[in-house]
Scaffold this active site. Structure first.
Site, PDB file in Angstrom:
ATOM      1  N   HIS A 185       0.780  -1.233   0.013  1.00 45.41           N
ATOM      2  CA  HIS A 185      -0.021  -0.202  -0.208  1.00 45.41           C
ATOM      3  C   HIS A 185       0.825   1.332  -0.038  1.00 45.41           C
ATOM      4  O   HIS A 185       0.239   2.328  -0.297  1.00 45.41           O
ATOM      5  CB  HIS A 185      -0.866   0.004   1.077  1.00 45.41           C
ATOM      6  N   ASP A 393       3.673   9.678  -0.754  1.00 50.01           N
ATOM      7  CA  ASP A 393       2.436   8.777  -0.290  1.00 50.01           C
ATOM      8  C   ASP A 393       2.375   7.916  -1.198  1.00 50.01           C
ATOM      9  O   ASP A 393       2.469   8.021  -2.446  1.00 50.01           O
ATOM     10  CB  ASP A 393       1.445   9.809  -0.354  1.00 50.01           C
TER      11      ASP A 393
END
Ligand code: G6P
Length: 483
Positions: A185, A393
């Site tokens: 992720h 991110d």
């Protein structure tokens, strides 16, 4: 030997059936650090614990898939005792309970002090501590064993995120009959950073045990292929790697959100009322700016506040016209870097409000808590400008949630180029989160953006998020794994 009674026969038949069911196991096993439930506060002290399904993105993505087949989710239930098994909304849960020392070494230590900062461009110095590594290996083995015990012959096992990078190989060694997928992720770093890890070969071999390793972006997949060849001796081209005769496919599977859920809620009259009331409570400013982040040093909250402060000081923004709402969701509060960040953010908020506020009017509204979905969506609808400016991110789902919630086709998304979401959300106003002057210009432009440009950009953004929603993500990963 006498005849067995009917009741005894029934009992033993039932036992046999239950044993059989247990041995038959699940067709799909999801393995993630956290179980998708939280312990609910007890009504009375002596009552057993109750568990609520957490509302996160991964849960809503996987719930329909999990409910369709015999499946189990393996994960850590958080601190405190947990039963051997749980069930929530038709999802079978298998808790992996960890000791306090295991939580410190594996979770706070290796996952959050070593891998998390390193994989986010080493924005904080990663720490390499041998006992943490040993603990990471041991706990990965506990998760692998729990998954093995749950999986039916030939089942699919889907392992998630950086806490569990060794699990795919551990499973394959014991159960070559299983199809194993792994999805990361967070970003997967380039060679210059990954090369630091003393246990880099073991981590790569762990991942290469999967049949499919998925990343958020093609850059992550490419980094993995380069590193696997360089440090693990894998062979092959970019998207198929072979190690010891085992083929592992890699690729980008950008995660998404439940578009319809956000859009439907955002369109409800109740949310419209809440959004309008929020603007009134904020003093009816011309522009509402919004940030929603876990309170994490990768999210760029401090730089964002600094930028806002400079713009007020230089009178490029007027504190009577613009307010900034910053929601900071508490996270990893036991880690010193996170405590330091909280102090810095709160100092900045205090300093801005002290300098530019009036009695009854503050330029920054700061909430240190998580919000229920209706409150969050109402804020998205109330915000003219959404600031998503992480310094790195994996994806950033807040950006996609904002887009999905803008059912009115308006609003401006200011998005960091260094978030995975920037690969898909090309029509956002993209910024370099390290370029303070560039951020300032972007903010002023966002505040002044004419309605027709807002609508053009937002329509294009909504089309992308609607088409590539979380259900498409889950289906395409599983299709890659099962195909
Ligand atoms: C990131 C990670 C997730 C993690 C979440 C919250 O999004 O990719 O795996 O669950 O942060 O962090 P926490 O440490 O509280 O689980």
């Amino acid at each position: 030997m006498g005849e067995r009674s009917a009741a005894e026969r029934d009992r033993s038949d039932r036992r046999r059936r239950e044993d059989g069911a247990e041995r038959a196991g699940s067709e799909l096993v999801v393995v993630a650090n956290r179980l998708p439930v939280t312990r609910a506060p007890r009504a009375r002290p002596n009552q057993p614990d109750e568990w609520d399904l957490s509302p996160g993105g991964l849960v809503s993505a996987l719930t329909p898939v999990l409910q369709k087949r015999v499946s189990t989710w393996v994960g850590w239930p958080g601190a405190g005792p947990a039963p051997r098994r749980l069930e929530s909304q038709g999802i079978q849960l298998r808790p992996v309970s960890l000791t306090r020392a295991q939580v410190e070494g594996y979770y706070a230590g290796f996952s959050n002090h070593t891998i998390w900062p390193l994989y986010h461009d080493a924005v904080r110095p990663p720490r390499y501590h041998r006992p943490w590594w040993r603990c990471y290996v041991d706990v990965n083995r506990c998760f692998a064993e729990a998954a093995i015990a749950e999986a039916a012959p030939g089942a699919v096992v889907w392992v998630h995120d950086y806490h569990l990078q060794l699990v795919p190989r551990m499973i394959r060694e014991r159960r070559p009959d299983l199809r194993v997928g792994f999805f990361l992720h967070i970003p997967f770093p380039p060679q210059e950073l990954f090369a630091q890890i003393p246990w880099r070969r073991q981590i790569l071999e762990g991942l290469l045990g999967a049949d499919v390793v998925g990343f958020q972006t093609v850059v992550g997949a490419r980094n993995f292929a380069v590193l696997s060849r360089r440090y693990a001796g894998a062979e092959g081209e970019r998207d198929v790697l072979t190690l010891h005769g085992h083929r592992c496919r890699t690729g980008a599977f950008p995660i998404s959100i439940d578009f319809e859920k956000f859009a439907d809620l955002a369109a409800s009259p109740e949310i419209e009322r809440m959004a309008a009331a929020t603007r009134v409570r904020l003093g009816g400013p011309r522009r509402v700016l919004l940030g929603v982040d876990r309170l994490d040093y990768t999210k760029g909250i401090d730089v964002r506040l600094l930028v806002f402060e400079e713009l007020l000081r230089e009178r490029r923004l007027d504190p009577r016209e613009c307010v900034l709402v910053q929601v900071a969701v508490p996270s990893r509060e036991e880690v010193p870097d996170y405590q330091a960040l909280r102090h810095e953010v709160e100092r900045l908020v205090g300093s801005i409000n002290g300098e530019f506020g009036e009695v009854g009017r503050s330029p920054v509204h700061y909430l240190h808590r998580s919000l229920a979905m209706p409150e969050l969506v109402a804020l998205y609808r109330a915000a003219d400008v959404m600031l998503v400016t992480p310094v790195r991110d994996g994806m950033n789902l807040v950006a996609k949630e904002y887009v999905a919630s803008r059912v009115d086709g308006r609003g401006v998304l200011v998005l960091s180029e260094l978030a995975g979401a920037a690969h898909e959300l090309r029509h956002a106003m993209q910024v370099n989160p390290y370029d303070v002057e560039g951020l300032k210009d972007a903010l002023v432009r966002a505040v002044e953006m004419p309605d027709d440009e807002q609508e053009r950009r937002m329509t294009a953004l909504r089309r992308v998020v609607e088409r590539r929603n979380v259900h498409v993500w889950a289906r395409s990963f599983l299709a890659g794994l099962e195909g």
